[in-house]
Design an enzyme around this catalytic site. Structure first.
Site, PDB file in Angstrom:
ATOM      1  N   ASP A  44      46.296  82.874  28.448  1.00 38.56           N
ATOM      2  CA  ASP A  44      45.630  82.556  27.175  1.00 38.56           C
ATOM      3  C   ASP A  44      45.906  83.646  26.128  1.00 38.56           C
ATOM      4  OD1 ASP A  44      44.003  84.552  28.154  1.00 38.56           O
ATOM      5  OD2 ASP A  44      42.129  83.409  27.994  1.00 38.56           O
ATOM      6  N   SER A  45      46.670  84.670  26.514  1.00 34.65           N
ATOM      7  CA  SER A  45      47.217  85.607  25.516  1.00 34.65           C
ATOM      8  C   SER A  45      48.069  84.829  24.516  1.00 34.65           C
ATOM      9  CB  SER A  45      48.053  86.696  26.200  1.00 34.65           C
ATOM     10  OG  SER A  45      48.949  86.132  27.138  1.00 34.65           O
ATOM     11  N   ASP A  83      46.331  79.422  32.965  1.00 41.11           N
ATOM     12  CA  ASP A  83      45.108  80.175  32.662  1.00 41.11           C
ATOM     13  C   ASP A  83      44.041  79.221  32.131  1.00 41.11           C
ATOM     14  OD1 ASP A  83      44.113  82.726  32.775  1.00 41.11           O
ATOM     15  OD2 ASP A  83      45.089  83.427  30.934  1.00 41.11           O
ATOM     16  N   LYS A 111      44.231  80.491  37.025  1.00 45.81           N
ATOM     17  CA  LYS A 111      43.568  81.801  36.973  1.00 45.81           C
ATOM     18  C   LYS A 111      42.332  81.687  36.101  1.00 45.81           C
ATOM     19  CE  LYS A 111      45.290  85.332  34.384  1.00 45.81           C
ATOM     20  NZ  LYS A 111      44.167  85.586  33.466  1.00 45.81           N
ATOM     21  N   GLU A 113      38.814  84.219  34.694  1.00 50.06           N
ATOM     22  CA  GLU A 113      38.348  85.601  34.572  1.00 50.06           C
ATOM     23  C   GLU A 113      36.928  85.764  35.112  1.00 50.06           C
ATOM     24  OE1 GLU A 113      38.677  87.076  30.546  1.00 50.06           O
ATOM     25  OE2 GLU A 113      40.793  86.522  30.405  1.00 50.06           O
ATOM     26  N   GLU A 180      43.021  94.098  35.508  1.00 47.73           N
ATOM     27  CA  GLU A 180      43.432  94.450  34.139  1.00 47.73           C
ATOM     28  C   GLU A 180      42.691  95.682  33.631  1.00 47.73           C
ATOM     29  OE1 GLU A 180      43.620  91.281  31.276  1.00 47.73           O
ATOM     30  OE2 GLU A 180      44.147  92.674  29.668  1.00 47.73           O
TER      31      GLU A 180
END
Ligand code: KIV
Length: 257
Positions: A44-45, A83, A111, A113, A180
């Protein structure tokens, strides 16, 4: 189960360190795949380095789906990780509905978070047969609550909590964990304590693999580059030079005629 995921092995179990990167489009996905990268994350960057948002919390599932499909068309060999964006896994039901869509778009795994706070969501995905990669440490989707991007694991208490969450993710059955922006001793301790591979970003060299945002590796986002990323080329500069040369060429032809 997708046999590709068996490539996610710890170094101490005989795996080579995992070399992983992000991609958001067909040509980049294809180039990374053909170069031999182990895993490609449609992160999602995307929101920051491609779509121009201020942070990742503005990225929608529709945008992630669109870009996951584009990358999928270019990737034949690497593991493709999708993501789940902000607010698309608030409940186990929502997580399942969102993850199924990314899997339909061609992701091999998803993925998300967080640790303890999203354990029910992770449980639901794994029970449904969806391979999950965890993400601990600095969590960009939490930027609005936290106010700034801060390296994690400074205090013993925080380090112990990160280790506890990593062990919980392992117990839940996630296939790997992205660590991270955390103190490298903490990432190393986690890597030694868990039986699943860790993939670090700004977490030191003690992980089982590394991930970078490709734009940071190739110098494609010159307005910001995190300190741990050492660009291997400067694509933004090449583009600017090519565009300036083109402008000069066009104008020279125009003024000559
Ligand atoms: O979205 C992303 O690119 C990521 C990496 C920074 C791990 O989550």
């Amino acid at each position: 189960m997708n046999p590709l995921l068996d490539r996610l092995r710890k170094v101490r179990d005989g795996g080579l360190p995992l070399a992983t990167l992000t991609a958001y489009d067909y040509p980049t996905g294809r180039l990374l795949d053909e170069a031999g990268i182990d895993l490609i994350l449609v992160g999602d960057s995307l929101g920051m380095v491609v779509l121009g948002y201020e942070d990742t919390t503005h990225v929608s599932l529709a945008e992630m789906r669109h870009h996951t499909r584009a990358v999928r068309r270019g990737v034949k060999r690497a593991i493709l990780l999708g993501d789940l964006p902000y607010k698309t896994y608030e409940t186990p039901e929502q997580a399942l509905a969102s993850a199924r869509q990314l899997m339909d778009d061609g992701a091999d795994a998803v993925k998300l978070e967080g640790g303890r706070a999203i354990q029910e969501q992770i449980r639901a995905l794994i029970a449904d047969g969806i391979p999950v990669v965890g993400h601990l440490g600095m969590l960009p989707q939490h930027i609005q609550e936290e106010g700034r991007y801060k390296k994690k694991g400074k205090t013993d208490e925080e380090a112990a909590r990160l280790l506890d969450e990593a062990q919980l993710l392992e117990k839940l059955g996630v296939r790997a964990i992205v660590l991270e922006s955390m103190f490298k001793r903490v990432a190393r301790t986690i890597t030694e304590a868990v039986s699943i591979p860790t993939i670090g970003i700004g977490a030191g060299s003690g992980c089982d693999g590394q991930i970078l945002v490709t734009h940071d590796l190739i110098g494609m986002f010159p307005w910001f580059c995190p300190p741990f990323a050492k660009p291997k080329t400067h694509v933004a500069e090449s583009i600017s030079n090519a565009v300036r040369a083109y402008i000069d060429e066009v104008r020279a032809v125009d003024s000559a005629s």
